[in-house]
Enzyme design. Structure first.
Site, PDB file in Angstrom:
ATOM      1  N   PHE A   1       0.856  -1.180   0.000  1.00 52.49           N
ATOM      2  CA  PHE A   1       0.000   0.000   0.000  1.00 52.49           C
ATOM      3  C   PHE A   1       0.890   1.227   0.000  1.00 52.49           C
ATOM      4  O   PHE A   1       1.966   1.210   0.602  1.00 52.49           O
ATOM      5  CB  PHE A   1      -0.910   0.006   1.246  1.00 52.49           C
TER       6      PHE A   1
ATOM      7  N   GLN B   1      -6.863  15.481   4.342  1.00 57.86           N
ATOM      8  CA  GLN B   1      -6.386  14.740   3.168  1.00 57.86           C
ATOM      9  C   GLN B   1      -7.450  14.780   2.066  1.00 57.86           C
ATOM     10  O   GLN B   1      -8.627  14.537   2.335  1.00 57.86           O
ATOM     11  CB  GLN B   1      -6.086  13.297   3.546  1.00 57.86           C
TER      12      GLN B   1
ATOM     13  N   HIS C   1      -8.621  13.304  -1.690  1.00 59.36           N
ATOM     14  CA  HIS C   1      -8.454  12.219  -2.667  1.00 59.36           C
ATOM     15  C   HIS C   1      -8.560  12.848  -4.054  1.00 59.36           C
ATOM     16  O   HIS C   1      -9.468  13.639  -4.297  1.00 59.36           O
ATOM     17  CB  HIS C   1      -9.536  11.159  -2.469  1.00 59.36           C
TER      18      HIS C   1
ATOM     19  N   LEU D   1     -16.246   8.646  -4.553  1.00 66.41           N
ATOM     20  CA  LEU D   1     -14.860   8.293  -4.829  1.00 66.41           C
ATOM     21  C   LEU D   1     -14.716   7.387  -6.055  1.00 66.41           C
ATOM     22  O   LEU D   1     -15.441   6.411  -6.197  1.00 66.41           O
ATOM     23  CB  LEU D   1     -14.311   7.566  -3.603  1.00 66.41           C
TER      24      LEU D   1
ATOM     25  N   GLU E   1      -8.386   4.590  -6.855  1.00 67.25           N
ATOM     26  CA  GLU E   1      -7.096   4.733  -7.513  1.00 67.25           C
ATOM     27  C   GLU E   1      -6.852   3.624  -8.539  1.00 67.25           C
ATOM     28  O   GLU E   1      -6.065   3.773  -9.466  1.00 67.25           O
ATOM     29  CB  GLU E   1      -5.971   4.697  -6.454  1.00 67.25           C
TER      30      GLU E   1
ATOM     31  N   ARG F   1      -1.068  10.856  -3.951  1.00 63.34           N
ATOM     32  CA  ARG F   1      -2.345  11.577  -3.925  1.00 63.34           C
ATOM     33  C   ARG F   1      -2.165  13.087  -3.894  1.00 63.34           C
ATOM     34  O   ARG F   1      -2.853  13.818  -4.595  1.00 63.34           O
ATOM     35  CB  ARG F   1      -3.143  11.167  -2.680  1.00 63.34           C
TER      36      ARG F   1
ATOM     37  N   ARG G   1      -1.925  11.481   6.424  1.00 62.66           N
ATOM     38  CA  ARG G   1      -2.110  10.099   6.864  1.00 62.66           C
ATOM     39  C   ARG G   1      -1.689   9.114   5.778  1.00 62.66           C
ATOM     40  O   ARG G   1      -1.940   9.350   4.601  1.00 62.66           O
ATOM     41  CB  ARG G   1      -3.587   9.871   7.187  1.00 62.66           C
TER      42      ARG G   1
END
Lengths: 591, 86
Positions: free
Chosen positions: A119, A240, A242, A252, A255, A286, A394
């Protein structure tokens, strides 16, 4: 006026991952525990987490908690507190294995171990190469986690109060927290939950922004309550984003779409990421992709009649690939953008996704004040809390880990603290419900006031336009003025429905009372922080040799603290000393 | 449905775990639900009671709906586009 009082050892507000994990500790220790939730627990927003939970189990290859700690400190752009980060990363394997024992259906390797996948940002050997550290249950990790935790709570006989909204903290003259005042939606009754310990696990406040991936439930209720009770909010400028939320709706787009070959384009059809990240292009991190998109829009190369979005193009992929590899993406585009992505590109904008700041806590889950003193009786965990493990940014999969580790540790600390407290409940102060009842009374009697929906929309647009992914001095200054104007309207909201039972208009107005506190904190902290760090990126703090990435450690290596009273700002140092290892020394964050 | 039932349903449609369902169910409730007959209203309420991870694949079309009564409402939900935040 008096209200009914119910007594518990502990009350937890919020039944997402952090609240449920804390409740297990308390109920299994025999404490009489109430959990209040606006929705049925398995409807909490934790369900939306897909990616996984990180832990250095080393099931697929060598891994170590110290490497995980390094990645988290680096990811936080050195704003994370290194004691809390060490605590979280060391505890990760324990809480993941515990979760497995609670019945979590993790994906498995052929040998039956928990399967782990790579990740973004998670590396081996102090940033050397990607490591497989994320444990997942297909793309339903949050959902599966919440079910496992809920079932365990049922076994432990935790008492749930579903469709109850907490309204305010009860705090006495010495500053001790003695519970909360809450509203039962079904009856409209207002009740005090008198408790020796109160844990907030109320989640984030992503709905302060116009474009947000957060469900409607994320209205920052815990943050609003804490702020009204005189407790500061920490590091609220850090959110944060996206890169690919559907323009307008915010839903969303994973990705994985760019992973399968999706290309971001501007109004000329240009693949603009080639200019910003020549190697990684559309697959850059991101924050890099989000800033590139906003730059394109700000420089007039956005798409659509208002030139306010860019597009994500998969029209060059064979339809069968889209259907097979990206299930559901076509439907999402049709449903939320009116676009069939087989035929036309999807309109996207960077979209608010996660709140790094929150109620200041230590790694034990105790709420801490500016001088480091703890607030007796008050604890917080999860997205509403700022431990601070995420700092300025994060890492993916650390949010579910945060819920488990700090949900558990706050529960353990409550057990410890209650053992040294008197058996009897401390008396409630006179008039403890007065301010809450006055707030409700104002809403009942308000005439010629502001419409809740319109005022909330004005707040969301202001946050989006003035305090988004890329920030500008003038826009921030104007944003502060605007949000303080909107606050005046927020103090005069009006509802037409005055009924007692199931009055959703009242509940939405009360949620807005919380959102506006978070919006003010965010705008004011962002205007004040004159550097770029992690997710807070200012145009007037660019990347220079003296300040790589615009970060200014000499002036700004410190946590922001915003107080509701007078919108006062203060700062406190970042904890650079871990619990048992050497500090992870400052350096430029680059991948 | 009286005021209380309708408001309860509104809460359960617009405070979901997933934003996708907040948007779709909220819009459907406001725009199409009032014209449904009582049976269909009950079926919609049944769907709204489902867990998000059971309902979303039906609305999103990644899973088929086995129940014919629910299938009709699901088809309506699938057609219901949401272009702006509510």
């Amino acid at each position: 006026m008096s209200i009914p009082v119910r007594k518990y050892d502990a009350v937890i507000v919020g039944a997402g991952g952090a609240g449920l994990r804390a409740a297990i500790q308390l109920s299994e220790a025999g404490l009489k525990t109430a959990v209040l939730s606006k929705v049925f627990p398995t409807r909490s927003h934790t369900v939306a987490a897909q990616g996984g939970v990180s832990a250095s189990l080393g099931n697929s290859e060598e891994d170590h908690w110290h490497w995980h700690m390094y990645d988290t400190v680096k990811g936080s752009d050195w704003l994370g507190d290194q004691d809390a980060i060490e605590f979280m990363c060391r505890k990760a394997p324990e809480v993941v294995v515990e979760l497995e024992h609670f019945g979590m259906p993790f994906d498995r390797t052929d040998e039956g171990k928990i399967y782990q996948r790579p990740f973004g940002g998670h590396m081996s050997n102090f940033g050397e190469k990607p490591v497989r550290r994320a444990c997942a249950a297909a793309d339903r990790t949050g959902h599966a986690m919440l079910h496992a935790l809920y079932q365990r709570n049922v076994r432990a006989q935790t008492q749930f109060f579903v469709e109850w909204m907490a309204l305010d903290l009860i705090r006495d003259e010495e500053g001790q927290v003695l519970g909360v005042i809450a509203l039962e939606m079904e009856t409209g009754e207002v009740v005090a939950f008198h408790a020796k310990a109160t844990i907030f696990a109320t989640g984030g406040a992503g709905r302060i922004f116009y474009s947000s991936t957060n469900a409607f439930i994320n209205t920052g209720d815990g943050l609003g309550m804490a702020a009204r009770a005189g407790i500061p909010l920490e590091d609220m400028e850090f959110w944060q984003f996206h890169p690919t939320g559907v323009a307008g709706a915010g839903v969303l787009i994973t990705e994985g779409v760019r992973g399968e070959g999706g290309i971001l384009r501007n109004d000329k059809g240009e693949r603009f990421m080639e200019r910003y990240a020549p190697n990684a292009k559309d697959l850059a991190s991101r924050d890099v992709v989000s800033r590139a998109m906003v730059t394109e829009i700000n420089e007039g190369r956005g798409c659509g009649p208002n030139k306010d979005f860019v597009t994500l193009d998969i029209t060059h992929l064979p339809p069968e690939t889209i259907m097979k590899r990206l299930p559901g993406i076509r439907e999402i585009s049709i449903q939320f953008a009116g676009i069939d992505p087989i035929k036309a590109p999807i309109p996207v904008v960077p979209t608010c996704h996660y709140q790094m700041g929150g109620i200041p806590t230590n790694y034990k889950g105790q709420v801490v004040l500016e001088d480091g003193a703890t607030v007796a009786g008050f604890y917080a965990a999860g997205e509403c809390a700022c431990a601070s493990v995420h700092g300025a940014n994060r890492l993916g999969t650390n949010s579910l880990l945060d819920l488990l580790v700090f949900g558990k540790s706050s529960g353990d600390t409550v057990i410890e603290d209650l053992a040294s407290m008197p058996k009897a409940h401390k008396e409630l102060p006179a008039g403890f419900a007065d301010r809450t009842l006055a707030r409700l009374g104002r809403l009942e009697s308000q005439k010629d006031g502001a419409d809740v929906h319109e005022t909330r929309l004005a707040m969301q647009r202001t946050m989006q336009n003035h305090c988004g992914v890329f920030r500008f001095k003038d826009k921030l200054e104007e944003g502060v003025r605007k949000i303080l104007d909107i606050e005046k309207q927020a103090a005069q909201t009006q509802i037409k429905d005055k009924s007692k039972v199931w009055n959703t208009a009242r509940v939405e107005a009360l949620e807005f009372d919380n959102l506006i506190e978070v919006a003010k904190a965010t705008m004011i902290c962002a205007e004040a922080r004159k550097e770029s760090r992690g997710a807070h990126v200012r145009d007037d703090a660019p990347d220079t040799p003296e300040f790589p990435n615009g970060r200014d450690d000499k002036e700004w290596l410190k946590h922001s603290l915003w107080y509701r009273d007078g919108n006062k700002l203060s700062y406190k140092p970042v904890t650079l000393k871990p619990l048992s290892v050497e500090t992870i020394a400052l350096k430029t964050r680059s991948y | 449905m009286d005021h209380d039932d309708l408001n309860r349903l509104q809460w359960r449609c617009t405070r979901r775990a997933l934003l996708e369902l907040d948007l779709i169910l909220g819009k459907f409730l406001a725009e199409e639900f009032p014209a449904l007959d009582e049976d269909d209203k009950r079926v919609f309420a049944e769907l709204a009671d489902m867990e998000d991870h059971d309902l979303w694949p039906l609305v999103n079309g990644t899973e088929a709906c086995d129940d014919a009564r629910q299938g009709r409402i699901v088809a309506m939900l699938r057609k219901s586009g949401v272009r702006q935040p509510l």
